[in-house]
Design an enzyme around this catalytic site. Sequence first.
Site, short mmCIF file in Angstrom:
data_model
loop_
_atom_site.label_atom_id
_atom_site.label_comp_id
_atom_site.label_asym_id
_atom_site.label_seq_id
_atom_site.Cartn_x
_atom_site.Cartn_y
_atom_site.Cartn_z
N CYS A 2 0.84 -1.20 0.00
CA CYS A 2 0.00 0.00 0.00
C CYS A 2 0.87 1.25 0.00
O CYS A 2 1.89 1.30 0.67
CB CYS A 2 -0.96 0.09 1.17
SG CYS A 2 -2.22 -1.18 1.17
N ARG A 27 6.16 -0.35 -4.00
CA ARG A 27 5.79 -1.00 -2.74
C ARG A 27 4.86 -2.19 -2.98
O ARG A 27 4.68 -3.01 -2.09
CB ARG A 27 5.10 0.01 -1.80
CG ARG A 27 6.00 1.14 -1.38
CD ARG A 27 5.21 2.21 -0.65
NE ARG A 27 4.70 1.73 0.62
CZ ARG A 27 5.34 1.84 1.79
NH1 ARG A 27 6.51 2.42 1.84
NH2 ARG A 27 4.81 1.38 2.91
N TRP A 74 -2.80 -2.83 -1.81
CA TRP A 74 -2.35 -4.22 -1.89
C TRP A 74 -3.35 -5.00 -1.04
O TRP A 74 -3.39 -4.84 0.18
CB TRP A 74 -0.93 -4.36 -1.34
CG TRP A 74 -0.28 -5.67 -1.62
CD1 TRP A 74 0.43 -6.02 -2.72
CD2 TRP A 74 -0.24 -6.80 -0.74
NE1 TRP A 74 0.90 -7.31 -2.59
CE2 TRP A 74 0.50 -7.80 -1.40
CE3 TRP A 74 -0.77 -7.08 0.52
CZ2 TRP A 74 0.73 -9.06 -0.83
CZ3 TRP A 74 -0.54 -8.32 1.09
CH2 TRP A 74 0.20 -9.29 0.40
N ASN A 100 -3.57 2.26 5.07
CA ASN A 100 -2.64 1.14 4.97
C ASN A 100 -2.61 0.48 6.34
O ASN A 100 -2.46 1.16 7.35
CB ASN A 100 -1.24 1.68 4.59
CG ASN A 100 -0.17 0.60 4.62
OD1 ASN A 100 -0.47 -0.59 4.65
ND2 ASN A 100 1.08 1.01 4.60
N GLY A 101 -2.76 -0.86 6.37
CA GLY A 101 -2.76 -1.57 7.65
C GLY A 101 -3.96 -2.49 7.72
O GLY A 101 -4.62 -2.74 6.70
N GLU A 484 19.54 -17.45 -1.23
CA GLU A 484 19.17 -16.19 -1.87
C GLU A 484 18.95 -16.38 -3.38
O GLU A 484 18.05 -15.78 -3.97
CB GLU A 484 20.24 -15.13 -1.57
CG GLU A 484 20.04 -13.78 -2.22
CD GLU A 484 18.72 -13.09 -1.91
OE1 GLU A 484 17.95 -13.57 -1.06
OE2 GLU A 484 18.44 -12.07 -2.56
N LYS A 488 15.49 -15.47 -5.35
CA LYS A 488 15.46 -14.52 -6.47
C LYS A 488 14.75 -15.14 -7.66
O LYS A 488 13.90 -14.52 -8.28
CB LYS A 488 16.87 -14.12 -6.92
CG LYS A 488 17.61 -13.07 -6.17
CD LYS A 488 17.04 -11.70 -6.13
CE LYS A 488 15.98 -11.56 -5.08
NZ LYS A 488 16.32 -11.14 -3.77
N GLU A 491 10.84 -15.71 -7.09
CA GLU A 491 9.96 -14.55 -6.94
C GLU A 491 9.78 -13.78 -8.25
O GLU A 491 8.72 -13.20 -8.46
CB GLU A 491 10.41 -13.63 -5.81
CG GLU A 491 11.70 -12.90 -6.04
CD GLU A 491 12.09 -12.02 -4.87
OE1 GLU A 491 11.23 -11.47 -4.20
OE2 GLU A 491 13.31 -11.88 -4.64
N HIS A 507 18.89 -37.28 1.25
CA HIS A 507 17.92 -37.61 2.30
C HIS A 507 16.50 -37.31 1.86
O HIS A 507 15.61 -37.15 2.69
CB HIS A 507 18.29 -36.86 3.59
CG HIS A 507 19.66 -37.23 4.07
ND1 HIS A 507 19.92 -38.43 4.69
CD2 HIS A 507 20.84 -36.59 3.96
CE1 HIS A 507 21.22 -38.50 4.97
NE2 HIS A 507 21.80 -37.38 4.53
N LYS A 606 6.79 -4.62 -1.89
CA LYS A 606 8.17 -4.30 -1.51
C LYS A 606 8.31 -4.19 0.00
O LYS A 606 9.28 -4.61 0.58
CB LYS A 606 8.57 -2.97 -2.17
CG LYS A 606 9.99 -2.52 -1.86
CD LYS A 606 11.00 -3.39 -2.57
CE LYS A 606 12.43 -3.00 -2.29
NZ LYS A 606 13.34 -4.13 -2.61
C1 F6R Z 1 13.05 -10.55 -1.78
C2 F6R Z 1 12.67 -9.45 -0.92
C3 F6R Z 1 11.95 -9.75 0.34
C4 F6R Z 1 12.46 -8.82 1.47
C5 F6R Z 1 11.64 -9.05 2.74
C6 F6R Z 1 12.14 -8.21 3.89
O1 F6R Z 1 13.74 -10.12 -2.88
O2 F6R Z 1 12.90 -8.32 -1.23
O3 F6R Z 1 12.10 -11.09 0.69
O4 F6R Z 1 13.81 -9.08 1.69
O5 F6R Z 1 10.29 -8.75 2.49
O6 F6R Z 1 12.07 -6.85 3.58
P1 F6R Z 1 12.88 -5.79 4.42
O7 F6R Z 1 14.32 -6.04 4.16
O8 F6R Z 1 12.42 -4.47 3.90
O9 F6R Z 1 12.54 -6.02 5.85
#
Ligand code: F6R
Length: 611
Positions: A2, A27, A74, A100-101, A484, A488, A491, A507, A606
């Site tokens: 949001c 976001r 969102w 937002n919330g 990681e 990547k 997502e 296993h 985001k």
């Molecule tokens: C993946 C990604 C998310 C954030 C997670 C934490 O690429 O960006 O997994 O890492 O939502 O976000 P922050 O770092 O803002 O707490």
Amino acid sequence: MCGIIGYIGYREAVKIILDGLECLEYRGYDSTGLAAIENGKLLYRKNVGRLSVLKDSIDKDPITANIGIGHNRWATHGKPSDINAHPHLSSDGLISVIHNGIIENYLELKAALEAKGVEFVSETDTEVVAHLIREKYKGDLLSAVSEALSEIRGAYALCVLCESEPGRIIAAKLASPLIIGFGDAENFVASDSTALAAHTRRICNLNDRVIADVTAESVHLYDLDLKPLELVEEHIPDEWTQEAVALGEYSHFMLKEIHEQPQAIRNAAMGKLGSKDGSVAFDGFSFTKEEYKKLKRIDIVACGTAYFAGVFGKYLIEKHLRIPVEACIASEFRYKNPIVGEGSLVIAISQSGETMDTLESLKLAKARGAKTLAITNVLGSQIDRAADYRIYTMAGPEIAVASTKAYSTQVEILYLLALYFGSLSESMPAESVEALTNAAMQAPDAVSYVLGQEKAIEQATEEIFKSSRMFFIGRGADYCASLEGALKLKEISYIHAEAYPSGELKHGPIALIEEGTPIVALATQPELYDKALSNIKEVKARGAKVLLIARDSAAYIAREADISIMIGEMEDDAAILPAVCVMQLLSYYTALKLGRDVDKPRNLAKSVTVE
Ligand code: F6R
């Protein structure tokens, strides 16, 4: 998650709101809308889908106003739809709200309002706020909002307009982020400073349980009982420029941010890493040797990519300092009755500084007597403000939903933190000091080296990513990196990718390997090269296609792989960042080939400001 923008002043509010919503797109959102007061009439537009739809509808039927509020939604309560998009209005159209919330007691409030004859039109929790404020309204919007909030439980960043008071926006905050921006004869409200960078550098991050009465000429803050509060002015950091939030020559923010990594890593270390002897000092964090001696354990709390940086932090600190560290997913930490208290240091890692679970974990740890340290990219964010100590990653704005440069800078800070603890412990071996210093200093060039192989990495995607599922495997630091890498890929490409410690394959998961299953295997830690080789042979024997990411010194392993990307030579601990950079580029080009929305992958936000 949001995005909120509000404007009051002398300029065209709708243009400022639409531009602000565009800045806040990163976001994450699924619908969008705005409300504005034109010649004393409260007007609104909203729609499911992209901002371009809203812009088209405004083009066709313009609104001319100097006051307005806008929202990217969102969905949490109620599916993405025109009717569920914000703003929400009271039945008579007098009050308009964006939020937002999550209003936790909205069902209870809704039932009470319905019993009084109020008709609801949406499935959202937010709509109750509009009706409740209307019910309380007796000519003063500020009092009505304060009264309504006394009945509301949950999290909110709110902006409210009232048709009969066209000279004020009332904003309020609890748990979800909200800032005020100050101009000359104009003021702003926004979810974050990305939306304000074009207009002002002067801001105020609202604290929880604060109501702001915003007019063109003034901003007054109050607590929920309308007791006046002091307003403390802050500044948007210098690196948060308009250029930094623009695409420039790149086709996607993700690609831009991948390329910004060498400089971002340098910025992270700047002013902290003193010299080649590994001396480190932080502005916002210092421990005495006594305090360090009393430290029994460290917990790192974070989510997603930041959590995977934390997993590497555990590996690094335990390796060099021999003190127990746990890396915990924040949403688990909060509810597992964690063993924290005096003698614990809890480190919250968060790019945005707003992630609800990370924030709440930090608050919980603090309440139980632990010391808390925030590693964050956003000055003044809630996690920054809630912690006892803070270290900034200085990555600059990260707009793509998929985190890249935030991760690299978090890892860089973890090298420095390990060095800093080493200076306090007095027993860290000289080789560790040297290794960590080298890692911190080599990281930018190591990543640059890999960026120089972008074409080869792009081509590797042709061969390997034809499957709908794949594995990333490695041991030790390589396992940390593969976590990681898999995140990547999944997502942004929507390919099902899992990271596994190589030794764990037999296993269970090896049962999934068949002819052509793609596997990204990592080999960057010399003492584990032979193990990596055995695991590669093991999966090849079952038909897997292996893409190897390895140090140059592992050239003998490369002969066993189908494709290899060699990342050069560096300190063992420095290898994670170039290895991850290869996987960022693999994910990017795969997603591109699959026609995905790279910067705004489906269902993702985001900044995850709800649980
Ligand atoms: C993946 C990604 C998310 C954030 C997670 C934490 O690429 O960006 O997994 O890492 O939502 O976000 P922050 O770092 O803002 O707490």
